[in-house]
Write a protein that holds these residues in place. Structure first.
Motif, PDB file in Angstrom:
ATOM      1  N   ARG A  93      -8.518   1.594  13.080  1.00  0.00           N
ATOM      2  CA  ARG A  93      -7.694   0.741  12.207  1.00  0.00           C
ATOM      3  C   ARG A  93      -6.298   1.343  12.097  1.00  0.00           C
ATOM      4  O   ARG A  93      -5.966   2.002  11.141  1.00  0.00           O
ATOM      5  N   ASN A  96     -12.778   1.224   7.557  1.00  0.00           N
ATOM      6  CA  ASN A  96     -13.376   1.605   6.268  1.00  0.00           C
ATOM      7  C   ASN A  96     -14.890   1.833   6.322  1.00  0.00           C
ATOM      8  O   ASN A  96     -15.424   2.597   5.545  1.00  0.00           O
ATOM      9  N   THR A 141      -2.846   7.322  -0.218  1.00  0.00           N
ATOM     10  CA  THR A 141      -2.299   6.058  -0.717  1.00  0.00           C
ATOM     11  C   THR A 141      -2.486   5.989  -2.223  1.00  0.00           C
ATOM     12  O   THR A 141      -1.582   5.597  -2.966  1.00  0.00           O
ATOM     13  N   PHE A 191      -5.068  -7.250  -4.116  1.00  0.00           N
ATOM     14  CA  PHE A 191      -5.394  -8.203  -3.063  1.00  0.00           C
ATOM     15  C   PHE A 191      -5.725  -7.374  -1.833  1.00  0.00           C
ATOM     16  O   PHE A 191      -4.844  -6.763  -1.223  1.00  0.00           O
ATOM     17  N   ALA A 216      -9.558  -5.210  -0.712  1.00  0.00           N
ATOM     18  CA  ALA A 216     -10.467  -4.268  -1.369  1.00  0.00           C
ATOM     19  C   ALA A 216     -11.079  -3.325  -0.349  1.00  0.00           C
ATOM     20  O   ALA A 216     -12.295  -3.150  -0.286  1.00  0.00           O
ATOM     21  N   GLY A 217     -10.241  -2.741   0.483  1.00  0.00           N
ATOM     22  CA  GLY A 217     -10.729  -1.813   1.497  1.00  0.00           C
ATOM     23  C   GLY A 217     -10.451  -0.373   1.093  1.00  0.00           C
ATOM     24  O   GLY A 217     -10.512  -0.025  -0.096  1.00  0.00           O
ATOM     25  N   GLU A 218     -10.128   0.443   2.102  1.00  0.00           N
ATOM     26  CA  GLU A 218      -9.883   1.861   1.854  1.00  0.00           C
ATOM     27  C   GLU A 218      -8.746   2.058   0.854  1.00  0.00           C
ATOM     28  O   GLU A 218      -8.869   2.773  -0.132  1.00  0.00           O
ATOM     29  N   ALA A 219      -7.619   1.414   1.167  1.00  0.00           N
ATOM     30  CA  ALA A 219      -6.439   1.613   0.321  1.00  0.00           C
ATOM     31  C   ALA A 219      -6.703   1.040  -1.068  1.00  0.00           C
ATOM     32  O   ALA A 219      -6.549   1.741  -2.082  1.00  0.00           O
ATOM     33  N   ASP A 244     -10.975  -9.840  -2.453  1.00  0.00           N
ATOM     34  CA  ASP A 244     -11.084  -9.585  -1.008  1.00  0.00           C
ATOM     35  C   ASP A 244     -11.060 -10.913  -0.258  1.00  0.00           C
ATOM     36  O   ASP A 244     -10.713 -11.948  -0.848  1.00  0.00           O
ATOM     37  N   SER A 245     -11.442 -10.917   0.998  1.00  0.00           N
ATOM     38  CA  SER A 245     -11.299 -12.143   1.783  1.00  0.00           C
ATOM     39  C   SER A 245     -12.187 -13.283   1.260  1.00  0.00           C
ATOM     40  O   SER A 245     -11.980 -14.435   1.598  1.00  0.00           O
ATOM     41  N   GLY A 264      -3.611  -5.992   4.391  1.00  0.00           N
ATOM     42  CA  GLY A 264      -3.237  -5.955   5.802  1.00  0.00           C
ATOM     43  C   GLY A 264      -2.813  -7.334   6.317  1.00  0.00           C
ATOM     44  O   GLY A 264      -2.600  -7.504   7.509  1.00  0.00           O
ATOM     45  N   VAL A 265      -2.679  -8.300   5.402  1.00  0.00           N
ATOM     46  CA  VAL A 265      -2.305  -9.658   5.837  1.00  0.00           C
ATOM     47  C   VAL A 265      -0.945 -10.032   5.242  1.00  0.00           C
ATOM     48  O   VAL A 265      -0.784 -10.072   4.012  1.00  0.00           O
ATOM     49  N   LEU A 292       1.874  -3.459  -0.138  1.00  0.00           N
ATOM     50  CA  LEU A 292       1.723  -2.175   0.558  1.00  0.00           C
ATOM     51  C   LEU A 292       1.358  -2.274   2.037  1.00  0.00           C
ATOM     52  O   LEU A 292       1.421  -1.276   2.758  1.00  0.00           O
ATOM     53  N   ASN A 320       1.100  -2.460   5.908  1.00  0.00           N
ATOM     54  CA  ASN A 320       1.975  -2.044   7.014  1.00  0.00           C
ATOM     55  C   ASN A 320       1.537  -2.719   8.296  1.00  0.00           C
ATOM     56  O   ASN A 320       0.364  -3.093   8.411  1.00  0.00           O
ATOM     57  N   ALA A 343       6.494   2.674  -1.227  1.00  0.00           N
ATOM     58  CA  ALA A 343       5.294   3.353  -1.727  1.00  0.00           C
ATOM     59  C   ALA A 343       4.537   3.880  -0.534  1.00  0.00           C
ATOM     60  O   ALA A 343       3.463   3.395  -0.214  1.00  0.00           O
ATOM     61  N   ASN A 396       2.747   6.805   1.843  1.00  0.00           N
ATOM     62  CA  ASN A 396       2.019   8.079   1.771  1.00  0.00           C
ATOM     63  C   ASN A 396       2.876   9.264   2.177  1.00  0.00           C
ATOM     64  O   ASN A 396       2.561  10.388   1.828  1.00  0.00           O
TER      65      ASN A 396
END
Ligand code: NAI
Length: 594
Positions: free
Chosen positions: A195, A289, A313, A340, A342-345, A376-377, A423-424, A448, A450, A493, A495
């Protein structure tokens, strides 16, 4: 090459304010005493001399090459006569010339390639350039350009910049580690490329990320370049485009999973500890993740590990939130947070916010989590979805009716802080941002994701849609913008504020484990560096131009926490940790050779 210890350091030592104990095993010390940037290296013997190659080989050695900056004397004594044109340059002039040439490229990727070439040619000049022009060059060696570089890594790959450990090396990882030319490694950044930023599975081409991150460890955090090791763990890729690409440089197979994957990682982690000892820091970077949480949970109690996407993060975002309280008023516990993504970050940040609220208010973490909601999605994470949720999402499944869109969630939850980690790109639509502005006098919006193309909304959109009331920051940089005649500087913001200082704090204290409280310590140190002049411009992060000072403060706070928790092994504890951190930092100025 050698320098004498300066008199003030000696005096301080005699006064008992021992910044570095002469009997300790730590070499080097204040003001780069031994001139070798080895202050954080464990060694009983001081490296008074370093052998440096001569002649043509010297010019080809990036660690010692100075190009036209070799003096007349050095040219004589090191057999360089005739190998260089007559002009003798200063490092400053070289920086000026290179910046001119880098600025002449229109395409960021060309700038990236020029920087990588320089790193391979003249390491000190590379770092000098990066440190002196950090705000301009960070977007080149790091997000967003590094993302494009990874996508095209196969065609720009020239020389090995780190170690590739693939399934083919199974059973031989320790030997592979020994092939790396440096012995004394303090920081490893490892990825499996699944990822990369918000760009997905880039397989073995993810190597650009550990290389870039470690360049920042040195430039921003002060870790010696020779102590840094980028590693890509190649277990294949599920990216069909790469598998079909005849120039793909990695293992041409679908990703290994399950036992095969975890066995390779286990061998890797054991080999690292066996080869470099207990105190080598392994930073997990850009793992997907489904592996990231598990690897972190598995190794955090046995190794010095840290996952930047989850913990770094979290720490940098928490710092921005703490700093923004000056503008928003109240304490963290007075706010409501909506994520918005709900993954690692997302879940990493959410957990650290809950921990900070719990620490500050003495309420249980479970209670603090109720201030935090995630989408999440599939929509708002609520208790009726609990059974089907991934384990890291379960703590956030609060009682609420199901809601499928972000807009509905904003209207129902009424957050004061909206954080995008999906990520979207372009998902904080005008409706969403306007809804935030209708609820809050100063909506805090963090987009956030990237690279830049994936940011949930741009800085300009945030300021325009909230009529200039938003406090905005993003993961990738945005240029300052104007609204209604007022100029705003969007915060980044990123890391990069945290991990170099955090890692350096672990190194200078000889920490053996990373504890969540160290992340809180890093956040607090970063937040404390935001001054009124920054708030006046709408910033909730200090300017990156001051990053080395900031990193020293973060390192000191992290080290202090390590000593407090009994996790530090470099004894005795230096009295003034900020000064000590500054004194240990790598400086890229040229050394003179005898
Ligand atoms: P991840 O894959 O672990 O999580 C993504 C989350 O977004 C998942 O919960 C997924 O369900 C959700 N999601 C995906 N598409 C969605 C959609 N259309 N609507 C709603 N939710 C959706 O990824 P991770 O590691 O959390 O990273 C996410 C983004 O955050 C990436 O773009 C990454 O570059 C960025 N990031 C930024 C950092 C910074 O310094 N600013 C640091 C770490 C990550």
């Amino acid at each position: 090459m050698q320098q004498k210890m300066d008199s003030s350091s000696l005096k301080r030592m005699k006064d008992g304010e021992s910044i570095i104990d002469p009997k300790s095993t730590v070499g080097g010390g204040v003001a780069d005493v031994y001139g070798e940037d080895r202050a954080t290296e464990d060694q009983l013997v001081t490296p008074w001399t370093v052998s440096v190659a001569s002649g043509y080989t010297l010019l080809r050695d990036p660690h010692h090459n100075k190009g036209l900056a070799f003096t007349e004397r050095e040219r004589d004594s090191h057999y360089l006569r005739g190998l260089l044109p007559t002009a003798v340059s200063t490092q400053e002039l070289q920086v000026k010339k290179l910046m001119q040439s880098i600025r002449s490229y229109d395409i960021p990727l060309q700038k990236y390639v020029a920087m990588m070439d320089l790193q391979e040619r003249n390491e000190r000049l590379f770092y000098k350039l990066l440190i002196d022009n950090v705000e301009e060059l960070l977007p080149i060696v790091y997000t967003p350009t590094v993302g494009e570089a990874c996508q095209k890594y196969g065609s720009i790959f020239k020389r090995p910049q780190g170690l590739y450990i693939s399934l083919k090396e199974k059973g031989k990882i320790l030997e592979v580690l020994k092939n790396w030319p440096e012995r004394s490694i303090q920081v490893i950044v490892a990825t499996d490329g699944e990822r990369i930023l918000g760009l997905g599975d880039l397989g073995c081409q993810g190597m650009g990320i550990p290389v870039g991150k470690l360049a920042l460890y040195t430039a921003l955090g002060g870790v010696r370049p020779s102590a840094c090791l980028p590693i890509t763990i190649d277990v294949g890729t599920n990216n069909q485009k790469l598998l079909d690409d005849e120039f793909y440089i990695g293992l041409r197979q679908k990703r290994a999973t399950g036992k095969e994957y975890y066995d390779l990682l286990e061998e890797f982690m054991s080999a690292v500890k066996q080869n470099y000892g207990e105190k080598v820091l392994v930073q997990f970077e850009d793992f997907a993740n489904h592996n990231a949480f598990e690897l972190l949970a598995k190794y955090r109690t046995t190794h010095l590990v840290f996952n930047d996407d989850i913990q770094g993060t979290a720490s940098v975002v928490l710092a921005g939130l703490v700093a923004s309280l000056k503008l928003l008023g109240g304490s963290l516990a007075d706010h409501t947070f909506l994520f918005f993504g709900a993954g690692e970050a997302g879940t990493g940040i959410a957990e650290l916010i809950a921990l900070e609220i719990s620490t500050k208010t003495n309420i249980p973490v479970e209670e603090a989590r109720k201030k935090i909601w995630l989408v999440d999605s599939k929509g708002l994470i609520v208790s009726s979805r609990k059974e089907s949720l991934q384990h890291f999402k379960k703590p956030w499944a609060h009682e609420h009716e199901p809601l499928s869109t972000l807009l509905d969630a904003v209207k129902a939850i009424k957050p004061s802080v909206l954080i995008g980690t999906s990520g979207v790109g372009q998902t904080f639509t005008k409706d969403v941002v306007e809804a935030m502005a209708a609820i809050n006098e100063r909506p805090l919006i963090m987009a956030l994701s990237n690279p830049t193309s994936q940011a949930e909304c741009t800085a300009e959109q945030a300021y325009t849609w909230t009529e200039g009331r938003a406090i905005y920051s993003s993961g990738s940089p945005f240029d300052p913008c104007e609204y209604n005649g007022k100029s705003f500087i969007p915060g980044q913001a990123n890391n990069a504020y945290i991990f170099p200082g955090l890692g350096f704090g672990l190194v200078i204290s000889g920490a053996i484990r990373v504890h969540d409280e160290m992340l809180l310590a890093a956040s607090e140190a970063l937040a404390s560096q935001v001054m009124q002049e920054h708030y006046d411009k709408g910033m909730i992060y200090p300017p990156l131009a001051n990053i080395r000072k900031i990193s020293a403060h973060i390192a000191a706070n992290v080290a202090a926490k390590a000593y407090e928790l009994g996790l530090a092994t470099r004894l005795p504890r230096p009295t003034d940790l900020v000064k000590y951190a500054e004194s240990c930092m790598y400086t890229p100025n040229y050394r003179s050779y005898r």
